[in-house]
Scaffold this motif. Sequence first.
Motif, PDB file in Angstrom:
ATOM      1  N   ILE A  83       0.741  -1.135  -0.061  1.00  0.00           N
ATOM      2  CA  ILE A  83       0.066   0.039   0.034  1.00  0.00           C
ATOM      3  C   ILE A  83       0.883   1.346   0.005  1.00  0.00           C
ATOM      4  CG2 ILE A  83      -1.907   1.259   1.254  1.00  0.00           C
ATOM      5  CD1 ILE A  83      -2.799  -1.389  -0.035  1.00  0.00           C
ATOM      6  N   ARG A  84       1.805   1.091   0.969  1.00  0.00           N
ATOM      7  CA  ARG A  84       2.693   2.191   0.688  1.00  0.00           C
ATOM      8  C   ARG A  84       3.451   2.726  -0.718  1.00  0.00           C
ATOM      9  NH1 ARG A  84       6.037   2.793   6.106  1.00  0.00           N
ATOM     10  NH2 ARG A  84       6.871   0.872   5.663  1.00  0.00           N
ATOM     11  N   VAL A  85       3.748   1.398  -1.298  1.00  0.00           N
ATOM     12  CA  VAL A  85       4.344   1.729  -2.884  1.00  0.00           C
ATOM     13  C   VAL A  85       3.370   2.323  -3.766  1.00  0.00           C
ATOM     14  CG1 VAL A  85       5.339   0.303  -4.588  1.00  0.00           C
ATOM     15  CG2 VAL A  85       6.053  -0.092  -2.628  1.00  0.00           C
ATOM     16  N   ALA A  86       1.913   1.714  -3.528  1.00  0.00           N
ATOM     17  CA  ALA A  86       1.002   2.095  -4.380  1.00  0.00           C
ATOM     18  C   ALA A  86       0.746   3.824  -4.053  1.00  0.00           C
ATOM     19  CB  ALA A  86      -0.118   1.048  -4.114  1.00  0.00           C
ATOM     20  N   SER A  87       0.643   3.992  -2.729  1.00  0.00           N
ATOM     21  CA  SER A  87       0.259   5.285  -2.465  1.00  0.00           C
ATOM     22  C   SER A  87       1.387   6.438  -3.059  1.00  0.00           C
ATOM     23  CB  SER A  87       0.012   5.526  -1.048  1.00  0.00           C
ATOM     24  OG  SER A  87       0.165   6.718  -0.624  1.00  0.00           O
ATOM     25  N   ALA A  88       2.626   5.742  -3.047  1.00  0.00           N
ATOM     26  CA  ALA A  88       3.516   6.644  -3.619  1.00  0.00           C
ATOM     27  C   ALA A  88       3.520   6.874  -5.248  1.00  0.00           C
ATOM     28  CB  ALA A  88       4.976   5.941  -3.125  1.00  0.00           C
ATOM     29  N   LEU A  89       3.182   5.871  -5.847  1.00  0.00           N
ATOM     30  CA  LEU A  89       3.101   6.078  -7.260  1.00  0.00           C
ATOM     31  C   LEU A  89       1.754   6.211  -7.819  1.00  0.00           C
ATOM     32  CD1 LEU A  89       5.607   3.100  -7.809  1.00  0.00           C
ATOM     33  CD2 LEU A  89       6.069   5.288  -7.353  1.00  0.00           C
ATOM     34  N   ILE A  90       0.638   6.720  -7.112  1.00  0.00           N
ATOM     35  CA  ILE A  90      -0.603   6.866  -7.755  1.00  0.00           C
ATOM     36  C   ILE A  90      -0.488   7.851  -8.938  1.00  0.00           C
ATOM     37  CG2 ILE A  90      -2.806   7.969  -7.473  1.00  0.00           C
ATOM     38  CD1 ILE A  90      -2.877   6.871  -4.499  1.00  0.00           C
ATOM     39  N   GLU A  91       0.281   8.766  -8.807  1.00  0.00           N
ATOM     40  CA  GLU A  91       0.286   9.871  -9.922  1.00  0.00           C
ATOM     41  C   GLU A  91       0.920   9.234 -11.160  1.00  0.00           C
ATOM     42  OE1 GLU A  91      -1.690  12.149 -10.234  1.00  0.00           O
ATOM     43  OE2 GLU A  91      -2.170  12.044  -8.149  1.00  0.00           O
ATOM     44  N   ASN A  92       1.818   8.148 -10.937  1.00  0.00           N
ATOM     45  CA  ASN A  92       2.757   7.605 -12.031  1.00  0.00           C
ATOM     46  C   ASN A  92       1.894   6.603 -12.861  1.00  0.00           C
ATOM     47  OD1 ASN A  92       4.779   8.271  -9.658  1.00  0.00           O
ATOM     48  ND2 ASN A  92       6.268   7.906 -11.525  1.00  0.00           N
ATOM     49  N   VAL A  93       1.063   6.013 -11.921  1.00  0.00           N
ATOM     50  CA  VAL A  93      -0.151   4.975 -12.769  1.00  0.00           C
ATOM     51  C   VAL A  93      -1.111   5.865 -13.280  1.00  0.00           C
ATOM     52  CG1 VAL A  93      -1.645   3.141 -12.151  1.00  0.00           C
ATOM     53  CG2 VAL A  93       0.514   3.437 -10.932  1.00  0.00           C
ATOM     54  N   ALA A  94      -1.472   6.809 -12.680  1.00  0.00           N
ATOM     55  CA  ALA A  94      -2.488   7.739 -13.373  1.00  0.00           C
ATOM     56  C   ALA A  94      -2.019   8.237 -14.434  1.00  0.00           C
ATOM     57  CB  ALA A  94      -2.996   8.821 -12.425  1.00  0.00           C
ATOM     58  N   ALA A  95      -0.887   8.634 -14.642  1.00  0.00           N
ATOM     59  CA  ALA A  95      -0.377   9.163 -15.836  1.00  0.00           C
ATOM     60  C   ALA A  95      -0.268   8.060 -17.096  1.00  0.00           C
ATOM     61  CB  ALA A  95       1.038   9.838 -15.694  1.00  0.00           C
ATOM     62  N   SER A  96      -0.709   6.834 -16.778  1.00  0.00           N
ATOM     63  CA  SER A  96      -0.226   5.879 -18.113  1.00  0.00           C
ATOM     64  C   SER A  96      -1.647   5.729 -18.394  1.00  0.00           C
ATOM     65  CB  SER A  96       0.068   4.654 -17.239  1.00  0.00           C
ATOM     66  OG  SER A  96      -0.749   3.954 -16.685  1.00  0.00           O
ATOM     67  N   GLU A  97      -1.366   4.796 -19.711  1.00  0.00           N
ATOM     68  CA  GLU A  97      -2.599   4.692 -20.474  1.00  0.00           C
ATOM     69  C   GLU A  97      -3.322   3.293 -19.800  1.00  0.00           C
ATOM     70  OE1 GLU A  97      -2.396   3.138 -24.561  1.00  0.00           O
ATOM     71  OE2 GLU A  97      -1.187   4.989 -25.172  1.00  0.00           O
ATOM     72  N   ARG A  98      -2.691   2.358 -19.174  1.00  0.00           N
ATOM     73  CA  ARG A  98      -3.463   1.251 -18.780  1.00  0.00           C
ATOM     74  C   ARG A  98      -3.938   1.415 -17.197  1.00  0.00           C
ATOM     75  NH1 ARG A  98      -1.957  -4.035 -22.060  1.00  0.00           N
ATOM     76  NH2 ARG A  98      -0.798  -2.796 -24.051  1.00  0.00           N
ATOM     77  N   LYS A  99      -3.237   2.136 -16.679  1.00  0.00           N
ATOM     78  CA  LYS A  99      -3.622   2.467 -15.199  1.00  0.00           C
ATOM     79  C   LYS A  99      -4.123   1.048 -14.313  1.00  0.00           C
ATOM     80  CE  LYS A  99      -5.594   6.959 -16.471  1.00  0.00           C
ATOM     81  NZ  LYS A  99      -4.843   6.861 -17.783  1.00  0.00           N
ATOM     82  N   VAL A 100      -3.332   0.108 -14.060  1.00  0.00           N
ATOM     83  CA  VAL A 100      -3.338  -0.695 -13.259  1.00  0.00           C
ATOM     84  C   VAL A 100      -2.830  -1.108 -12.236  1.00  0.00           C
ATOM     85  CG1 VAL A 100      -3.828  -3.440 -13.185  1.00  0.00           C
ATOM     86  CG2 VAL A 100      -4.434  -2.148 -15.373  1.00  0.00           C
ATOM     87  N   MET A 101      -3.172  -1.318 -10.862  1.00  0.00           N
ATOM     88  CA  MET A 101      -2.271  -1.835  -9.747  1.00  0.00           C
ATOM     89  C   MET A 101      -2.635  -3.242  -9.478  1.00  0.00           C
ATOM     90  SD  MET A 101      -2.455   1.547  -7.176  1.00  0.00           S
ATOM     91  CE  MET A 101      -1.639   3.095  -7.478  1.00  0.00           C
ATOM     92  N   ALA A 102      -1.628  -4.077  -9.613  1.00  0.00           N
ATOM     93  CA  ALA A 102      -1.820  -5.587  -9.243  1.00  0.00           C
ATOM     94  C   ALA A 102      -1.118  -5.815  -8.225  1.00  0.00           C
ATOM     95  CB  ALA A 102      -1.527  -6.233 -10.499  1.00  0.00           C
ATOM     96  N   PHE A 103      -1.642  -6.710  -7.283  1.00  0.00           N
ATOM     97  CA  PHE A 103      -1.255  -6.963  -5.904  1.00  0.00           C
ATOM     98  C   PHE A 103      -1.360  -8.414  -5.899  1.00  0.00           C
ATOM     99  CE2 PHE A 103      -3.050  -3.007  -5.707  1.00  0.00           C
ATOM    100  CZ  PHE A 103      -2.273  -2.130  -4.706  1.00  0.00           C
TER     101      PHE A 103
END
Length: 220
Positions: free
Chosen positions: A104-124
Amino acid sequence: MPTILITGANRGIGRELVSAYSADGWRVIATARDPAAAGLDCECLEMDVADPNGAAALKDSLADTAIDVLWNNAGVYLDKGMSLAGMDYDLWAESMLVNALAPIRVASALIENVAASERKVMAFTSSMMASLSRRPAGSYAYRSSKAALNMAVTCLTHDVQDKGIATVLLHPGWVRTDMGGENADIDVTTSAMGMKRVVDAMSPEKSGGFFNYDGTEIPW
Ligand SMILES: NC(=O)c1ccc[n+]([C@@H]2O[C@H](COP(=O)([O-])OP(=O)(O)OC[C@H]3O[C@@H](n4cnc5c(N)ncnc54)[C@H](OP(=O)(O)O)[C@@H]3O)[C@@H](O)[C@H]2O)c1
């Protein structure tokens, strides 16, 4: 070219995911505790996910790099075979840190990086062992840490939906790795290719789901 970031990519399922996505032409950014020793044929950044500063340092390294798929794969199973009477509570705390808090800490830190992409997926990478409806027994630390991950990702799903980000929890199967052991059901390629198919098919409508590597839904 889409970009994927995979944590704990130096061995086991993470390493196989690196191969699968590289073969598919993706830019792969791996993370490992010891990138030099990992010997991966892709970019590899140093991160111990248990380090409280690790996610922020990773964000600094990536700056504004768009991440199409962020895959939190790193995990530990520290209480294999441990009885309740013999419980090591420090190992339980470490399990919670690595398996539940760190992703969750990693995901939280990288929200804007994922939001800036085309696919926008967070897998766990979770585990069927977290499923409450299977009336589980034993492996308190591992099961509860992955169940905590499931709950935390369910909360995260709401916090990232307005950014268009889809989350997915995955059970890789019982896989022949250091963690799964040599008697496990399936090999790393079957697991990684199966989960990759699930992630490739992710869409906002399916966000927050818990899926087996073969695409079937797993009961919570
Ligand atoms: N294998 C199975 O049957 C199975 C079943 C269900 C779920 N899973 C899940 O699938 C994921 C991968 O498992 P696996 O079978 O590939 O396990 P594995 O072979 O034991 O590999 C675990 C990976 O996680 C990394 N890792 C552990 N702690 C870390 C930390 N503090 N910081 C950074 N990296 C760390 C390890 O790096 P080091 O080499 O530095 O330790 C290694 O790369 C895990 O989340 C696991 O819980 C596996």
